[in-house]
Motif scaffolding. Sequence first.
Motif, PDB file in Angstrom:
ATOM      1  N   LYS A  40       0.783  -1.328   0.002  1.00  0.00           N
ATOM      2  CA  LYS A  40      -0.180  -0.074   0.140  1.00  0.00           C
ATOM      3  C   LYS A  40       0.893   1.086   0.070  1.00  0.00           C
ATOM      4  N   GLY A  41       1.953   1.241   0.673  1.00  0.00           N
ATOM      5  CA  GLY A  41       2.862   2.305   0.719  1.00  0.00           C
ATOM      6  C   GLY A  41       3.015   2.643   2.261  1.00  0.00           C
ATOM      7  N   PRO A  42       4.162   3.068   2.300  1.00  0.00           N
ATOM      8  CA  PRO A  42       4.946   3.362   3.751  1.00  0.00           C
ATOM      9  C   PRO A  42       3.853   4.124   4.405  1.00  0.00           C
ATOM     10  N   ALA A  43       3.269   5.281   4.201  1.00  0.00           N
ATOM     11  CA  ALA A  43       2.623   6.167   4.944  1.00  0.00           C
ATOM     12  C   ALA A  43       1.244   5.820   5.334  1.00  0.00           C
ATOM     13  N   GLU A  44       0.696   4.776   4.576  1.00  0.00           N
ATOM     14  CA  GLU A  44      -0.694   4.435   4.613  1.00  0.00           C
ATOM     15  C   GLU A  44      -1.048   3.164   5.432  1.00  0.00           C
ATOM     16  N   ALA A  45      -1.998   3.298   6.441  1.00  0.00           N
ATOM     17  CA  ALA A  45      -2.170   2.000   7.333  1.00  0.00           C
ATOM     18  C   ALA A  45      -3.416   1.231   6.661  1.00  0.00           C
ATOM     19  N   LEU A  46      -3.351   0.218   7.032  1.00  0.00           N
ATOM     20  CA  LEU A  46      -4.411  -0.692   6.597  1.00  0.00           C
ATOM     21  C   LEU A  46      -5.836  -0.617   7.316  1.00  0.00           C
ATOM     22  N   THR A  47      -6.790  -0.530   6.528  1.00  0.00           N
ATOM     23  CA  THR A  47      -7.803  -0.351   7.103  1.00  0.00           C
ATOM     24  C   THR A  47      -8.621  -1.865   7.839  1.00  0.00           C
ATOM     25  N   GLU A  48      -9.504  -1.775   8.675  1.00  0.00           N
ATOM     26  CA  GLU A  48     -10.008  -2.904   9.115  1.00  0.00           C
ATOM     27  C   GLU A  48     -10.654  -3.868   8.102  1.00  0.00           C
ATOM     28  N   GLU A  49     -11.033  -3.536   7.089  1.00  0.00           N
ATOM     29  CA  GLU A  49     -11.555  -4.435   5.943  1.00  0.00           C
ATOM     30  C   GLU A  49     -10.375  -5.004   5.409  1.00  0.00           C
ATOM     31  N   ALA A  50      -9.237  -4.112   4.854  1.00  0.00           N
ATOM     32  CA  ALA A  50      -8.100  -4.904   4.565  1.00  0.00           C
ATOM     33  C   ALA A  50      -7.137  -5.923   5.368  1.00  0.00           C
ATOM     34  N   GLU A  51      -7.381  -5.741   6.664  1.00  0.00           N
ATOM     35  CA  GLU A  51      -6.803  -6.457   7.579  1.00  0.00           C
ATOM     36  C   GLU A  51      -7.683  -7.909   7.523  1.00  0.00           C
ATOM     37  N   ILE A  52      -8.833  -7.848   7.488  1.00  0.00           N
ATOM     38  CA  ILE A  52      -9.690  -8.979   7.298  1.00  0.00           C
ATOM     39  C   ILE A  52      -9.570  -9.759   6.229  1.00  0.00           C
ATOM     40  N   LYS A  53      -9.567  -8.885   4.970  1.00  0.00           N
ATOM     41  CA  LYS A  53      -9.137  -9.766   3.711  1.00  0.00           C
ATOM     42  C   LYS A  53      -7.860 -10.510   3.699  1.00  0.00           C
ATOM     43  N   VAL A  54      -6.748  -9.817   4.499  1.00  0.00           N
ATOM     44  CA  VAL A  54      -5.440 -10.585   4.516  1.00  0.00           C
ATOM     45  C   VAL A  54      -5.757 -11.871   5.383  1.00  0.00           C
ATOM     46  N   LYS A  94     -16.879 -13.432  13.713  1.00  0.00           N
ATOM     47  CA  LYS A  94     -17.638 -14.817  13.764  1.00  0.00           C
ATOM     48  C   LYS A  94     -17.937 -15.177  12.361  1.00  0.00           C
ATOM     49  N   GLN A  95     -17.955 -16.500  11.826  1.00  0.00           N
ATOM     50  CA  GLN A  95     -18.428 -16.923  10.644  1.00  0.00           C
ATOM     51  C   GLN A  95     -19.987 -17.245  10.710  1.00  0.00           C
ATOM     52  N   LEU A  96     -20.661 -16.964   9.836  1.00  0.00           N
ATOM     53  CA  LEU A  96     -21.926 -17.341   9.522  1.00  0.00           C
ATOM     54  C   LEU A  96     -22.282 -18.805   9.332  1.00  0.00           C
ATOM     55  N   SER A  97     -23.449 -19.347  10.081  1.00  0.00           N
ATOM     56  CA  SER A  97     -23.718 -20.563   9.856  1.00  0.00           C
ATOM     57  C   SER A  97     -24.356 -20.934   8.250  1.00  0.00           C
ATOM     58  N   GLN A  98     -24.367 -22.109   7.823  1.00  0.00           N
ATOM     59  CA  GLN A  98     -24.962 -22.472   6.396  1.00  0.00           C
ATOM     60  C   GLN A  98     -26.577 -21.831   6.448  1.00  0.00           C
ATOM     61  N   ARG A 130     -22.255  -7.532   1.233  1.00  0.00           N
ATOM     62  CA  ARG A 130     -22.978  -7.551   2.630  1.00  0.00           C
ATOM     63  C   ARG A 130     -22.304  -8.607   3.525  1.00  0.00           C
ATOM     64  N   LEU A 131     -21.957  -9.740   3.008  1.00  0.00           N
ATOM     65  CA  LEU A 131     -21.233 -10.910   3.713  1.00  0.00           C
ATOM     66  C   LEU A 131     -19.763 -10.800   4.072  1.00  0.00           C
ATOM     67  N   ALA A 132     -18.836  -9.705   3.599  1.00  0.00           N
ATOM     68  CA  ALA A 132     -17.478  -9.646   3.537  1.00  0.00           C
ATOM     69  C   ALA A 132     -16.876  -9.893   4.918  1.00  0.00           C
ATOM     70  N   GLY A 133     -16.283 -10.931   5.095  1.00  0.00           N
ATOM     71  CA  GLY A 133     -15.686 -11.283   6.494  1.00  0.00           C
ATOM     72  C   GLY A 133     -16.276 -12.232   7.337  1.00  0.00           C
ATOM     73  N   LYS A 134     -17.719 -12.457   7.038  1.00  0.00           N
ATOM     74  CA  LYS A 134     -18.559 -13.203   7.790  1.00  0.00           C
ATOM     75  C   LYS A 134     -18.753 -14.444   7.178  1.00  0.00           C
ATOM     76  N   ALA A 135     -18.545 -14.707   5.944  1.00  0.00           N
ATOM     77  CA  ALA A 135     -18.760 -15.887   5.258  1.00  0.00           C
ATOM     78  C   ALA A 135     -17.740 -16.043   4.208  1.00  0.00           C
ATOM     79  N   ASP A 136     -17.197 -17.581   3.635  1.00  0.00           N
ATOM     80  CA  ASP A 136     -16.452 -17.795   2.880  1.00  0.00           C
ATOM     81  C   ASP A 136     -17.184 -17.531   1.220  1.00  0.00           C
ATOM     82  N   GLY A 137     -16.383 -16.987   0.275  1.00  0.00           N
ATOM     83  CA  GLY A 137     -16.990 -16.741  -0.978  1.00  0.00           C
ATOM     84  C   GLY A 137     -17.516 -17.784  -1.505  1.00  0.00           C
ATOM     85  N   ARG A 138     -16.724 -19.126  -1.260  1.00  0.00           N
ATOM     86  CA  ARG A 138     -16.924 -20.170  -2.203  1.00  0.00           C
ATOM     87  C   ARG A 138     -18.296 -20.938  -1.534  1.00  0.00           C
TER      88      ARG A 138
END
Length: 149
Positions: A40-54, A94-98, A130-138
């Motif tokens: 991202k670059g040395p000056a920029e901090a990661l957002t919470e969304e970016a951390e979850i994606k990592v 926490k991941q969502l159930s099926q 809507r479900l970013a970070g809460k459920a697996d894409g697959r």
Amino acid sequence: MALQDKIDQDIKSAMLAKDNARLRGLRAIKAAILLAKTEKGPAEALTEEAEIKVLQKLAKQRRESADIYQQQNRDDLYQIEMEELAVIESYLPKQLSQAEIEEEVRQIIAQTGASSPKDMGKVMAAANQRLAGKADGRTISQVAKALLQ
């Protein structure tokens, strides 16, 4: 507290406790976060969304590796991957159930007016947002396909 600060504290705790499995997982998380920050670059901090994606990317890598090791009857390597996966997942939301995923996807299908598999793109775009970070894409994709059939 930022994720990186929490990871640093947990690494110290794991070192003191001599918990090698947890330490491996934490070091993998720290390395991935540092890599993402430098991209991202040395000056920029990661957002919470970016951390979850990592973290999701790391978890996916561990799951895929564990599957391969299990198919090849390499229980020693499979166990290592599963230990690291458990550590990584402890930092994910926490991941969502099926059933919860199905309910969310049904709502999305109703909102987008999707009626056939041709509308899969619209449904997946809204569901991933809507479900970013809460459920697996697959899993989301499988549920959406089943509901649009």
